[in-house]
Design a protein around this motif. Structure first.
Motif, PDB file in Angstrom:
ATOM      1  N   ASN A  18      54.081  34.713   3.959  1.00  8.00           N
ATOM      2  CA  ASN A  18      53.585  35.811   4.796  1.00  8.00           C
ATOM      3  C   ASN A  18      52.336  35.406   5.581  1.00  8.00           C
ATOM      4  O   ASN A  18      52.151  35.839   6.716  1.00  8.00           O
ATOM      5  CB  ASN A  18      53.335  37.058   3.953  1.00  8.00           C
ATOM      6  CG  ASN A  18      54.625  37.703   3.503  1.00  8.00           C
ATOM      7  OD1 ASN A  18      55.658  37.567   4.146  1.00  8.00           O
ATOM      8  ND2 ASN A  18      54.581  38.391   2.374  1.00  8.00           N
ATOM      9  N   CYS A  19      51.502  34.563   4.992  1.00  6.36           N
ATOM     10  CA  CYS A  19      50.340  34.042   5.735  1.00  6.36           C
ATOM     11  C   CYS A  19      50.815  33.265   6.953  1.00  6.36           C
ATOM     12  O   CYS A  19      50.278  33.410   8.051  1.00  6.36           O
ATOM     13  CB  CYS A  19      49.477  33.159   4.839  1.00  6.36           C
ATOM     14  SG  CYS A  19      48.477  34.085   3.657  1.00  6.36           S
ATOM     15  N   ARG A  20      51.844  32.458   6.780  1.00  2.00           N
ATOM     16  CA  ARG A  20      52.373  31.675   7.892  1.00  2.00           C
ATOM     17  C   ARG A  20      52.957  32.563   8.977  1.00  2.00           C
ATOM     18  O   ARG A  20      52.775  32.316  10.168  1.00  2.00           O
ATOM     19  CB  ARG A  20      53.427  30.688   7.378  1.00  2.00           C
ATOM     20  CG  ARG A  20      52.794  29.492   6.701  1.00  2.00           C
ATOM     21  CD  ARG A  20      53.692  28.865   5.645  1.00  2.00           C
ATOM     22  NE  ARG A  20      53.069  27.665   5.098  1.00  2.00           N
ATOM     23  CZ  ARG A  20      52.054  27.678   4.227  1.00  2.00           C
ATOM     24  NH1 ARG A  20      51.556  28.828   3.809  1.00  2.00           N
ATOM     25  NH2 ARG A  20      51.539  26.555   3.771  1.00  2.00           N
ATOM     26  N   ASP A  80      41.190  28.654  12.017  1.00  2.00           N
ATOM     27  CA  ASP A  80      41.180  29.502  10.817  1.00  2.00           C
ATOM     28  C   ASP A  80      42.591  29.653  10.252  1.00  2.00           C
ATOM     29  O   ASP A  80      42.780  29.678   9.031  1.00  2.00           O
ATOM     30  CB  ASP A  80      40.585  30.877  11.129  1.00  2.00           C
ATOM     31  CG  ASP A  80      39.114  30.800  11.504  1.00  2.00           C
ATOM     32  OD1 ASP A  80      38.469  29.754  11.246  1.00  2.00           O
ATOM     33  OD2 ASP A  80      38.604  31.795  12.064  1.00  2.00           O
ATOM     34  N   GLY A  81      43.573  29.734  11.136  1.00  6.91           N
ATOM     35  CA  GLY A  81      44.968  29.833  10.705  1.00  6.91           C
ATOM     36  C   GLY A  81      45.420  28.594   9.948  1.00  6.91           C
ATOM     37  O   GLY A  81      46.105  28.679   8.928  1.00  6.91           O
ATOM     38  N   LYS A  82      45.025  27.409  10.433  1.00  9.85           N
ATOM     39  CA  LYS A  82      45.367  26.160   9.729  1.00  9.85           C
ATOM     40  C   LYS A  82      44.773  26.158   8.331  1.00  9.85           C
ATOM     41  O   LYS A  82      45.439  25.765   7.357  1.00  9.85           O
ATOM     42  CB  LYS A  82      44.839  24.947  10.496  1.00  9.85           C
ATOM     43  CG  LYS A  82      45.626  24.581  11.721  1.00  9.85           C
ATOM     44  CD  LYS A  82      44.975  23.373  12.398  1.00  9.85           C
ATOM     45  CE  LYS A  82      45.591  23.096  13.748  1.00  9.85           C
ATOM     46  NZ  LYS A  82      44.916  21.967  14.422  1.00  9.85           N
ATOM     47  N   ARG A 106      46.786  26.160   4.703  1.00  5.38           N
ATOM     48  CA  ARG A 106      46.530  25.174   3.638  1.00  5.38           C
ATOM     49  C   ARG A 106      46.178  25.857   2.315  1.00  5.38           C
ATOM     50  O   ARG A 106      46.722  25.525   1.266  1.00  5.38           O
ATOM     51  CB  ARG A 106      45.411  24.230   4.048  1.00  5.38           C
ATOM     52  CG  ARG A 106      45.811  23.226   5.093  1.00  5.38           C
ATOM     53  CD  ARG A 106      44.658  22.256   5.376  1.00  5.38           C
ATOM     54  NE  ARG A 106      44.996  21.402   6.489  1.00  5.38           N
ATOM     55  CZ  ARG A 106      44.528  21.526   7.722  1.00  5.38           C
ATOM     56  NH1 ARG A 106      43.680  22.493   8.015  1.00  5.38           N
ATOM     57  NH2 ARG A 106      44.897  20.702   8.668  1.00  5.38           N
ATOM     58  N   SER A 107      45.221  26.789   2.363  1.00  2.00           N
ATOM     59  CA  SER A 107      44.750  27.401   1.119  1.00  2.00           C
ATOM     60  C   SER A 107      45.812  28.297   0.481  1.00  2.00           C
ATOM     61  O   SER A 107      45.973  28.290  -0.739  1.00  2.00           O
ATOM     62  CB  SER A 107      43.442  28.170   1.340  1.00  2.00           C
ATOM     63  OG  SER A 107      43.591  29.228   2.251  1.00  2.00           O
ATOM     64  N   TRP A 133      39.254  33.038   5.031  1.00  2.43           N
ATOM     65  CA  TRP A 133      39.965  32.827   6.299  1.00  2.43           C
ATOM     66  C   TRP A 133      40.611  34.117   6.788  1.00  2.43           C
ATOM     67  O   TRP A 133      40.612  34.391   7.994  1.00  2.43           O
ATOM     68  CB  TRP A 133      40.999  31.712   6.161  1.00  2.43           C
ATOM     69  CG  TRP A 133      40.377  30.433   5.711  1.00  2.43           C
ATOM     70  CD1 TRP A 133      40.688  29.720   4.588  1.00  2.43           C
ATOM     71  CD2 TRP A 133      39.315  29.718   6.345  1.00  2.43           C
ATOM     72  NE1 TRP A 133      39.877  28.613   4.493  1.00  2.43           N
ATOM     73  CE2 TRP A 133      39.023  28.585   5.562  1.00  2.43           C
ATOM     74  CE3 TRP A 133      38.573  29.918   7.500  1.00  2.43           C
ATOM     75  CZ2 TRP A 133      38.043  27.657   5.896  1.00  2.43           C
ATOM     76  CZ3 TRP A 133      37.581  29.004   7.836  1.00  2.43           C
ATOM     77  CH2 TRP A 133      37.328  27.892   7.039  1.00  2.43           C
ATOM     78  N   LEU A 134      41.129  34.922   5.868  1.00  2.00           N
ATOM     79  CA  LEU A 134      41.727  36.200   6.261  1.00  2.00           C
ATOM     80  C   LEU A 134      40.683  37.145   6.838  1.00  2.00           C
ATOM     81  O   LEU A 134      40.947  37.841   7.826  1.00  2.00           O
ATOM     82  CB  LEU A 134      42.440  36.844   5.069  1.00  2.00           C
ATOM     83  CG  LEU A 134      43.756  36.185   4.677  1.00  2.00           C
ATOM     84  CD1 LEU A 134      44.172  36.590   3.269  1.00  2.00           C
ATOM     85  CD2 LEU A 134      44.841  36.530   5.691  1.00  2.00           C
ATOM     86  N   LYS A 135      39.501  37.181   6.249  1.00  2.00           N
ATOM     87  CA  LYS A 135      38.428  38.036   6.776  1.00  2.00           C
ATOM     88  C   LYS A 135      38.037  37.600   8.188  1.00  2.00           C
ATOM     89  O   LYS A 135      37.838  38.441   9.066  1.00  2.00           O
ATOM     90  CB  LYS A 135      37.206  37.993   5.859  1.00  2.00           C
ATOM     91  CG  LYS A 135      37.359  38.796   4.590  1.00  2.00           C
ATOM     92  CD  LYS A 135      36.091  38.687   3.744  1.00  2.00           C
ATOM     93  CE  LYS A 135      36.185  39.498   2.483  1.00  2.00           C
ATOM     94  NZ  LYS A 135      34.966  39.347   1.647  1.00  2.00           N
ATOM     95  N   LEU A 136      37.908  36.297   8.386  1.00  2.00           N
ATOM     96  CA  LEU A 136      37.552  35.805   9.721  1.00  2.00           C
ATOM     97  C   LEU A 136      38.643  36.147  10.737  1.00  2.00           C
ATOM     98  O   LEU A 136      38.337  36.600  11.860  1.00  2.00           O
ATOM     99  CB  LEU A 136      37.321  34.294   9.685  1.00  2.00           C
ATOM    100  CG  LEU A 136      36.006  33.861   9.043  1.00  2.00           C
ATOM    101  CD1 LEU A 136      36.000  32.360   8.792  1.00  2.00           C
ATOM    102  CD2 LEU A 136      34.825  34.273   9.907  1.00  2.00           C
TER     103      LEU A 136
END
Length: 116
Positions: free
Chosen positions: A19-21, A36-38, A42-43, A80-83
């Motif tokens: 879902n992140c992708r 930030d998406g990359k 990764r995480s 990364w999601l917050k950003l």
């Protein structure tokens, strides 16, 4: 993206990474979204990979080590999601859903670590 909870943690961590992708793919193509998406890709993938490795443990120390890495990656995913959320108001609902899931995964992993 489904809001339905999955109780198999291997499957749940996989779906989180997937879902992140999907969300990253849908974002506007800006430098910050790209970078930030990359990092999020990764995480989020690392959470799933380390949880799977923890289940194939070589011993108790290895099990805890892998879970702690997965928890660390969940915390990083939250950053990364917050950003991404701060710069993509049009995707706020999807990003909030992922933020909640990352937080839940972090708490679940913490509970497993504390009980081990």
């Amino acid at each position: 993206m489904s809001n339905q909870k999955v109780y198999d943690l291997e499957q749940r961590t996989y779906l989180f990474a997937k879902n992140c992708r999907l969300v990253v793919h849908s974002l506007n193509k800006t430098i910050s979204n790209s970078e930030d998406g990359k990092q999020l890709i990764r995480s989020s993938g690392s959470i799933a990979a380390n949880y799977i490795e923890a289940n194939e443990k070589l011993g108790e120390k290895d099990f805890l080590f892998r879970l702690k890495i997965a928890r660390k990656e969940a915390k990083e995913s939250i950053l990364w999601l917050k950003l991404l959320k701060d710069f993509n108001s049009h995707s706020e609902t999807d990003l909030n859903t992922l933020l909640n899931e990352a937080d839940e995964l972090k708490k679940i992993l913490s509970a497993i670590i504390n009980k081990s």
